[in-house]
Every structure is written in C-alpha cells, then in structure tokens.
Design an enzyme around this catalytic site. Structure first.
Site, PDB file in Angstrom:
ATOM      1  N   ARG A   5      -7.336  -0.864  -6.671  1.00  0.00           N
ATOM      2  CA  ARG A   5      -7.309   0.195  -5.607  1.00  0.00           C
ATOM      3  C   ARG A   5      -7.359   1.617  -6.589  1.00  0.00           C
ATOM      4  O   ARG A   5      -6.637   1.795  -7.122  1.00  0.00           O
ATOM      5  CB  ARG A   5      -6.008   0.385  -4.774  1.00  0.00           C
ATOM      6  N   GLN A  20      -2.437   2.822  10.095  1.00  0.00           N
ATOM      7  CA  GLN A  20      -1.255   2.757   9.212  1.00  0.00           C
ATOM      8  C   GLN A  20      -0.091   3.984  10.011  1.00  0.00           C
ATOM      9  O   GLN A  20       1.098   3.596   9.937  1.00  0.00           O
ATOM     10  CB  GLN A  20      -1.249   3.665   7.951  1.00  0.00           C
ATOM     11  N   ASP A  65      -2.188  10.579  -2.690  1.00  0.00           N
ATOM     12  CA  ASP A  65      -2.621   9.682  -3.581  1.00  0.00           C
ATOM     13  C   ASP A  65      -2.812  10.114  -4.715  1.00  0.00           C
ATOM     14  O   ASP A  65      -2.815   9.190  -5.834  1.00  0.00           O
ATOM     15  CB  ASP A  65      -3.755   8.879  -2.873  1.00  0.00           C
ATOM     16  N   ARG A  91       0.826  -1.428  -0.063  1.00  0.00           N
ATOM     17  CA  ARG A  91      -0.058  -0.056   0.058  1.00  0.00           C
ATOM     18  C   ARG A  91       0.659   1.246  -0.206  1.00  0.00           C
ATOM     19  O   ARG A  91       1.999   1.142   0.052  1.00  0.00           O
ATOM     20  CB  ARG A  91      -0.962  -0.006   1.119  1.00  0.00           C
ATOM     21  N   GLY A  92       0.402   2.441  -0.175  1.00  0.00           N
ATOM     22  CA  GLY A  92       1.145   3.607  -0.317  1.00  0.00           C
ATOM     23  C   GLY A  92       1.112   3.668  -1.893  1.00  0.00           C
ATOM     24  O   GLY A  92       1.341   3.088  -2.759  1.00  0.00           O
ATOM     25  N   LYS A 124      -5.059   9.764   2.724  1.00  0.00           N
ATOM     26  CA  LYS A 124      -5.985   9.093   3.683  1.00  0.00           C
ATOM     27  C   LYS A 124      -7.239   9.731   4.554  1.00  0.00           C
ATOM     28  O   LYS A 124      -6.883  10.898   4.905  1.00  0.00           O
ATOM     29  CB  LYS A 124      -4.835   8.560   4.635  1.00  0.00           C
TER      30      LYS A 124
HETATM   31  O1  MRU Z   1      -4.591   3.340   2.369  1.00  0.00           O
HETATM   32  P1  MRU Z   1      -3.141   3.454   2.119  1.00  0.00           P
HETATM   33  O2  MRU Z   1      -2.369   2.899   3.277  1.00  0.00           O
HETATM   34  O3  MRU Z   1      -2.633   3.021   0.681  1.00  0.00           O
HETATM   35  O4  MRU Z   1      -3.231   5.045   2.172  1.00  0.00           O
HETATM   36  C1  MRU Z   1      -1.757   5.672   1.804  1.00  0.00           C
HETATM   37  C2  MRU Z   1      -1.727   7.158   1.845  1.00  0.00           C
HETATM   38  O5  MRU Z   1      -2.775   7.815   2.084  1.00  0.00           O
HETATM   39  C3  MRU Z   1      -0.337   7.771   2.058  1.00  0.00           C
HETATM   40  O6  MRU Z   1      -0.455   9.178   2.633  1.00  0.00           O
HETATM   41  C4  MRU Z   1      -0.256   7.979   0.552  1.00  0.00           C
HETATM   42  O7  MRU Z   1      -0.284   6.813  -0.203  1.00  0.00           O
HETATM   43  C5  MRU Z   1       1.207   8.551   0.328  1.00  0.00           C
HETATM   44  S1  MRU Z   1       2.396   7.400   0.609  1.00  0.00           S
HETATM   45  C6  MRU Z   1       3.963   8.152   0.203  1.00  0.00           C
END
Ligand code: MRU
Length: 294
Positions: A48, A153, A194, A14-15, A204
């Site tokens: 996603r 997270q 994202d 993820r991320g 997030k």
């Molecule tokens: O649902 P996730 O854990 O994939 O969400 C991740 C985030 O919101 C991060 O802040 C974003 O992807 C940036 S990661 C460098």
C-alpha cells in the site's frame, strides 16, 4: 511474510498506524523466515503506497535489525523495535486524544470519515481517540460517521467501535456529508491521515469534499495524526495515490451493482493544508502556517 502482504493488500490490516506496526513486524517475520531483508522490505512497501507510516515501521525495524551480527540477533533486535512501536502507538494516541479533546466543547456534534479508531491502530485511535477523550472528560459529544464507500470503513468499523462503547453515533451516506454540514448539523470535523506532506493531507477518498464543505461553511476541519504520518520533505505531487481494483466499486458484498464498466477507484485524496484548521499530534496541536514546521 506472504500472509502479511496479503492481509495488508486485502485490508484485513489497514489504517496508517496499524500499517506502521505491521510493517515493523513484517521485518521480524522476514528475520524469522531467514529471508533477504531488503527484498522482503521492498515487497511489503509495495503493498500500500500512500500511508507513509508503513515505510516508517519497516525502516525502524530494518535499522534495528542491522545492529545484529547473527540472524538470531537481528531477529531479537527487530522484534524489540516492533514491540516498541506497537506500545508507542497506543501511548501517542492517548496524547493525541488529550490535546485534541481541548478543541471539542460540551454539546459538539463531530463528523468523522473512514475509520481512524482503534481498529486502524493498536489501540484507542487518533480521530476517534480525540472524541473518546472528550467524552471521558465529561463532555457530551455526538458523532456523525460517513459510511465511506466503497469499502465502508465508516459503517463497518467506526459505527461499530463507537456503538460498542455507547457513544452516540449517526451514520450517513458519503454524499450526504456536505449537505449535513450545510444544514448546520455538525460543529466540527475530525479525521485521520495517511500522509501529511508540506502542502496536503492524504486521507481516505472523500475527505477532500468534506474539507471543502467545512471551509465554505466556516467549520473547523481537524486532522489527528501521529508525527510518523508527517512527510514534510515531500509535496502532494510526489505521492502515489493507491488505485484499487474496480470490482470494489462494481460489486457490493459480492453482488454486481454495475455493468462491467471501466472504473477509477483511488483509495485516497489530498486536501490542501490551507483547508486544514489544525493538526493534532502527540506533541500538541499545530496551527497554520504549517510551513514553519517543515
Ligand atoms: O484504506 P484505509 O482503510 O487503510 O484508509 C484509512 C484511512 O484513510 C484513515 O483515515 C487513516 O489511515 C488514519 S487511521 C488512524
């Protein structure tokens, strides 16, 4: 490919930047498994929908693969491109760190949200990369990490990453965030992203409330993200916000914490760009008005 899909859906990967690299390697796997590439790419894309980086990684590897005449050539070309994206990620994060660290002062307490560290990338991190670089440069920077319900997270990943490196981090609940800002316990907020459309930053769920509190209390609210997160051809309204299973909210670590109630569980929110003080990229820091960048 199915294993990768599952790993992305269940968020073992993820991320946004990690998804970009994973998407590219997904195309490599599809070549290896002699799949219909378009079909595999579509399936990966659906895992996603909010982080634009996933589609960027898939697109780049697909374009590379198209240059091959045989299956083997397509595989080699996609693999080369995926490796390139992977190496680029670590490099661009270091640059984001370098530019972003200039915005932090000795003694700053920085709030961050979710995990935009090396566990969301191939290495170093975006928002956490900024903090890491400032500390490496000799600045005394402390961190406040929000736990980030429902999947935590912030506590599971960000607090772990920072503690492992000996960085001073204090964990708070998400609902404490705006109050901690109001009490003057933090100086700046740095988060990842994202997707950045021409009018909003998707990150997030819970990011927006911190941005509002920062705006109200005149604190800088910074977003650290590579250029592959930008999607200036779209507006907030064009983006699908992923909605996740209600059991993520009804259960906590497998233990029911709610009756079998209806749940709304969006994974991301959008913060209007007028609440964002600056965006830190691998090419430098962008300040408002952002429309001149589109
Ligand atoms: O649902 P996730 O854990 O994939 O969400 C991740 C985030 O919101 C991060 O802040 C974003 O992807 C940036 S990661 C460098």
């Amino acid at each position: 490919v199915e294993e990768l899909e599952e790993a992305i859906k269940s968020m073992r990967i993820r991320g946004a930047p990690a998804l970009e690299v994973a998407g590219a390697f997904g195309v490599v796997l599809a070549c290896m498994e002699k799949r219909n590439l378009l079909h595999a790419a579509k399936r990966l894309l659906k895992t996603r929908p909010t982080a634009v980086n996933l589609s960027r990684g898939i697109e780049r590897a697909m374009n590379a693969a198209r240059g091959g005449k045989t299956r083997d050539e397509m595989f080699e070309l996609a693999l080369k491109e995926a490796g390139k994206i992977m190496r680029e990620d670590a490099r661009r994060n270091k640059l984001i760190g370098k530019y972003g660290a200039k915005l932090l002062r000795d003694g700053d307490v920085v709030m961050t949200y979710c995990n935009a560290g090396r566990l969301a990338c191939t290495d170093y991190g975006t928002a956490l990369g900024v903090i890491r670089t400032a500390i490496k440069e000799g600045k005394n920077v402390k961190v406040v990490a929000c736990e980030t319900r429902p999947l935590l997270q912030g506590s599971r990943l960000t607090a772990w990453e920072l503690l492992e490196e000996g960085i001073d981090v204090t964990l708070i609940t998400d609902n404490a965030g705006p109050w901690v800002i109001r009490k003057g316990m933090v100086d700046k907020i740095v988060v990842g992203a994202d997707r950045i459309t021409k009018d909003a930053v998707f990150n997030k769920i819970g990011t927006y409330s911190l941005a509002l509190a920062a705006f109200e209390h005149r604190l800088p609210f910074y977003v650290a993200a590579p250029l592959s997160t930008f999607d200036f051809g779209r507006e907030e309204k064009d983006v699908k916000v992923e909605e996740r299973d209600g059991d993520e909210v009804r259960y906590f670590s497998g233990i029911p914490v709610a009756p079998p109630v209806k749940v709304y569980n969006p994974a991301f929110d959008a913060t209007p760009l007028d609440k964002v003080s600056a965006i830190i990229t691998e090419k430098g820091v962008i300040y408002p008005p952002y429309d001149s960048w589109s």
